[in-house]
Write a protein that holds these residues in place. Structure first.
Motif, PDB file in Angstrom:
ATOM      1  N   ASP A   1       0.818  -1.215   0.000  1.00  0.00           N
ATOM      2  CA  ASP A   1       0.000   0.000   0.000  1.00  0.00           C
ATOM      3  C   ASP A   1       0.852   1.265   0.000  1.00  0.00           C
ATOM      4  N   HIS A   2       2.005   1.234   0.685  1.00  0.00           N
ATOM      5  CA  HIS A   2       2.844   2.425   0.747  1.00  0.00           C
ATOM      6  C   HIS A   2       3.681   2.625  -0.513  1.00  0.00           C
TER       7      HIS A   2
ATOM      8  N   ASP B   1       1.119   3.963  -3.325  1.00  0.00           N
ATOM      9  CA  ASP B   1       0.681   5.339  -3.101  1.00  0.00           C
ATOM     10  C   ASP B   1       1.503   6.293  -3.966  1.00  0.00           C
ATOM     11  N   SER B   2       0.827   7.194  -4.681  1.00  0.00           N
ATOM     12  CA  SER B   2       1.531   8.063  -5.628  1.00  0.00           C
ATOM     13  C   SER B   2       2.505   9.012  -4.935  1.00  0.00           C
ATOM     14  N   LYS B   3       2.180   9.484  -3.719  1.00  0.00           N
ATOM     15  CA  LYS B   3       3.105  10.362  -3.000  1.00  0.00           C
ATOM     16  C   LYS B   3       4.390   9.614  -2.644  1.00  0.00           C
ATOM     17  N   SER B   4       4.239   8.401  -2.170  1.00  0.00           N
ATOM     18  CA  SER B   4       5.414   7.611  -1.809  1.00  0.00           C
ATOM     19  C   SER B   4       6.238   7.258  -3.038  1.00  0.00           C
TER      20      SER B   4
END
Length: 169
Positions: free
Chosen positions: A123-124, A127-130
């Protein structure tokens, strides 16, 4: 002063001295604004150094001058720090236990799929930010230029025993 207090005082003095390079490394990391990879480690390293400094100072003063309140504070803080360290270690082990790798015939390296990793890590990474941060770290590294200099043909690359990071790029 008893022998156990002497040992506690010496060990805490050594820990106090060791905290200084940790704080210095954190400050050095905080001054390096150009690298996105170390962004997450800047202030936690400084905070860890100061926590070690304060706890070891309390332990040293409490053991050297036999201040029972400082020794009690030292023991409580040390128990909390050890407990937090164990929690972080267990979390890291659980999250990274599965590696998502499988063998592919004719390749010198394993292939990796996101489905083989833990749900939290998956999931991390998705994530587009990660992923923007991870991509910036990979772009700052010198992994890609080294690969193009080392393996000229595709056959050389596919037969090479390379790390998962190199294979994913």
């Amino acid at each position: 002063m008893g022998i156990s207090n002497n040992i506690t005082a010496v060990l805490n003095f050594v820990a106090l001295l060791c905290s200084i390079p940790i704080i210095a490394a954190g400050i050095w990391l905080a001054n390096k604004q150009d690298n996105a990879c170390i962004h997450l480690f800047r202030w936690p390293v400084v905070l860890l150094g100061f926590l070690i400094l304060l706890v070891s100072l309390a332990g040293f003063v409490g053991a050297y001058w036999y201040k029972e309140t400082l020794l009690a504070f030292y023991l409580c803080c040390m128990a909390i720090l050890i407990g937090l360290l164990l929690i972080v270690l267990v979390f890291a082990f659980v999250v990274t236990r599965q590696d998502g790798s499988y063998y592919v015939p004719g390749r010198g390296y394993k292939e990796y799929r996101l489905d083989g990793y833990s749900t939290w890590l998956r999931d991390h990474v998705v994530d587009s930010k990660s992923w923007r941060k991870i991509r910036a770290c990979l772009a700052d590294s010198d992994v890609c230029p080294k690969l193009t200099q080392q393996y000229i043909t595709a056959d050389q690359f596919f037969a090479a025993h390379i790390s998962p990071l190199q294979a994913s790029i």
